[in-house]
Scaffold this motif. Sequence first.
Motif, short mmCIF file in Angstrom:
data_model
loop_
_atom_site.label_atom_id
_atom_site.label_comp_id
_atom_site.label_asym_id
_atom_site.label_seq_id
_atom_site.Cartn_x
_atom_site.Cartn_y
_atom_site.Cartn_z
N ALA A 214 0.51 -1.30 -0.02
CA ALA A 214 -0.03 -0.19 0.15
C ALA A 214 1.05 1.24 0.29
O ALA A 214 0.92 1.84 -0.12
CB ALA A 214 -1.50 -0.16 1.06
N PHE A 215 1.78 1.51 0.51
CA PHE A 215 2.53 2.22 0.64
C PHE A 215 4.00 2.19 0.07
O PHE A 215 4.85 2.28 0.67
CB PHE A 215 2.72 2.89 2.63
N VAL A 216 4.73 1.16 -0.43
CA VAL A 216 5.75 1.34 -1.98
C VAL A 216 6.82 -0.07 -1.42
O VAL A 216 6.91 0.03 -0.49
CB VAL A 216 6.38 2.57 -2.82
N ASP A 217 6.89 -0.50 -2.15
CA ASP A 217 7.67 -1.53 -2.03
C ASP A 217 9.14 -1.88 -3.03
O ASP A 217 8.54 -1.61 -4.05
CB ASP A 217 7.49 -2.23 -1.33
N ILE A 218 10.53 -1.85 -2.98
CA ILE A 218 10.79 -2.66 -3.91
C ILE A 218 11.31 -4.00 -3.39
O ILE A 218 12.48 -4.02 -3.25
CB ILE A 218 12.18 -1.78 -4.42
N SER A 219 10.77 -4.69 -4.26
CA SER A 219 11.20 -5.96 -4.59
C SER A 219 11.52 -6.87 -2.88
O SER A 219 12.06 -7.40 -2.81
CB SER A 219 12.42 -6.39 -5.32
N GLY A 220 10.00 -5.86 -2.01
CA GLY A 220 9.76 -6.76 -0.70
C GLY A 220 10.89 -5.69 0.24
O GLY A 220 10.62 -6.13 0.94
N ASP A 221 11.45 -5.07 -0.69
CA ASP A 221 11.89 -3.49 0.34
C ASP A 221 11.09 -2.94 0.41
O ASP A 221 10.59 -1.51 0.01
CB ASP A 221 13.79 -3.48 -0.09
N TYR A 222 10.46 -2.62 1.97
CA TYR A 222 9.63 -1.83 1.75
C TYR A 222 9.16 -0.33 2.29
O TYR A 222 10.42 -0.40 3.95
CB TYR A 222 7.89 -2.46 3.60
N GLU A 223 9.17 0.84 2.16
CA GLU A 223 9.13 1.81 2.43
C GLU A 223 8.30 1.93 3.38
O GLU A 223 7.17 0.94 3.95
CB GLU A 223 7.94 2.76 1.61
N ILE A 224 8.92 3.00 4.65
CA ILE A 224 7.99 3.01 5.98
C ILE A 224 7.11 4.07 5.56
O ILE A 224 7.19 5.35 5.89
CB ILE A 224 9.26 3.90 6.59
N TRP A 225 6.17 3.67 6.71
CA TRP A 225 4.58 4.48 6.48
C TRP A 225 4.96 4.93 8.14
O TRP A 225 4.83 3.26 8.89
CB TRP A 225 2.99 3.65 6.38
N GLN A 226 4.02 5.83 8.97
CA GLN A 226 3.85 5.81 9.92
C GLN A 226 2.78 6.34 10.26
O GLN A 226 2.76 7.60 10.57
CB GLN A 226 5.12 7.05 10.52
N PRO A 227 1.61 5.98 10.29
CA PRO A 227 0.43 6.43 10.73
C PRO A 227 -0.30 7.07 12.73
O PRO A 227 1.24 7.03 13.05
CB PRO A 227 -0.95 5.34 10.77
N VAL A 228 -1.17 8.09 12.92
CA VAL A 228 -0.85 8.60 13.72
C VAL A 228 -2.60 8.19 14.31
O VAL A 228 -2.85 7.35 13.03
CB VAL A 228 -1.38 9.68 13.17
N LYS A 229 -2.57 8.50 15.05
CA LYS A 229 -3.42 7.61 16.43
C LYS A 229 -5.00 8.15 15.38
O LYS A 229 -5.42 8.77 14.59
CB LYS A 229 -3.61 8.65 17.34
N GLY A 230 -5.58 6.92 14.55
CA GLY A 230 -7.00 7.23 14.72
C GLY A 230 -7.37 5.80 14.01
O GLY A 230 -6.47 4.66 13.94
N THR A 231 -8.66 5.80 12.88
CA THR A 231 -9.00 4.49 12.41
C THR A 231 -8.53 5.45 11.07
O THR A 231 -9.49 6.32 10.24
CB THR A 231 -10.74 4.42 12.61
N TYR A 232 -7.87 4.45 10.14
CA TYR A 232 -8.10 4.56 8.72
C TYR A 232 -8.83 3.57 7.63
O TYR A 232 -8.95 2.13 8.24
CB TYR A 232 -6.85 4.10 8.04
N THR A 233 -9.77 3.60 6.72
CA THR A 233 -10.49 2.99 6.28
C THR A 233 -9.56 2.80 5.19
O THR A 233 -8.49 3.42 4.07
CB THR A 233 -11.44 3.42 5.48
N PHE A 234 -9.25 1.39 4.42
CA PHE A 234 -8.78 0.94 2.75
C PHE A 234 -9.44 0.34 2.04
O PHE A 234 -10.78 -0.20 2.92
CB PHE A 234 -7.22 -0.29 3.38
#
Length: 302
Positions: free
Chosen positions: A122-142
């Motif tokens: 969902a937040f980018v990867d390069i062949s399984g090397d995942y980029e970091i996503w740092q969510p904040v408190k709260g509810t996210y809808t995917f």
Amino acid sequence: MNRNSHKAVGCRLCSLKLFKGFRSLFATGKELRSRSTFYIGLFCLPMMSIGQMTEGTYNLIDAEMDTVLVQINDGMIWNLADIGSLNLQAVNSYTVDQVVFEVSYQGSVIHTQSEGVAPYAAFVDISGDYEIWQPVKGTYTFEVDYNLNGTLQGTDVFTITFINIPYGSIWDEDNGTANYSGEVAIGTTAVPSGFKMAVNGKLIAEEVQVQLNGSWPDYVFLDYYDLLSLGELKEYIRKHGHLPKVPSAEEVRAEGLSLGDMDKLLLEKVEELTLYLIQQQDVLLRQQNQIEALQKLLDQKD
């Protein structure tokens, strides 16, 4: 049309028929046609419900270590105090060539991502090397769409709620501020009903500010304020052993006192005392004037 195409396209058409069926039933009176349309729509409606996770499975990723933390279920709660550098992986259950992620927070879309090669992140990867996503408190809808040759095959929708509670603590943290919705007891195990904190011991602070909802005692200086005479005040003290409105020693021992209310009451008594002093000053001035007048008469006789 295959199973997945029916889910993605057919049910949306059936939902549209459901709406048309309601409109026809209640607006035009074509009962037979409306009933059949209603039944078709009712059969397909559950497939379009929010929170479906039937097209694939989803994993929460530790983006620092590029490892799976947990398989996601709809409505799950994740504590950011454990691991806050995350990503999200979709694992499709049938052949697709594109996975599109749409992420919403507080009712607004904040991120979209299209992935054409597994692992689908969902937040980018390069062949399984995942980029970091740092969510904040709260509810996210995917919302995750699965496509094949440019045709939508199916959609999953789910939510994740993020909290931030340090390990072993009931306190939450948001932007450096700790918070807790329950009562707090210090030096004791019970908090009296109606209070948020109880302390059995001493408190020290550089400053304490009390915010009062009621009026400040400036009303004492208004013309209509009913100030007892000194005689009435003397009689009240003789009878009750304390000033009017001031709680007795027994009441304070039994119930304690409110600092805000007591400060307000003490100021009321100080202002009443000021009025008594002014009255006594007026009496003294009149007596002084009378003494001076009598002295003049005596001097004239001499």
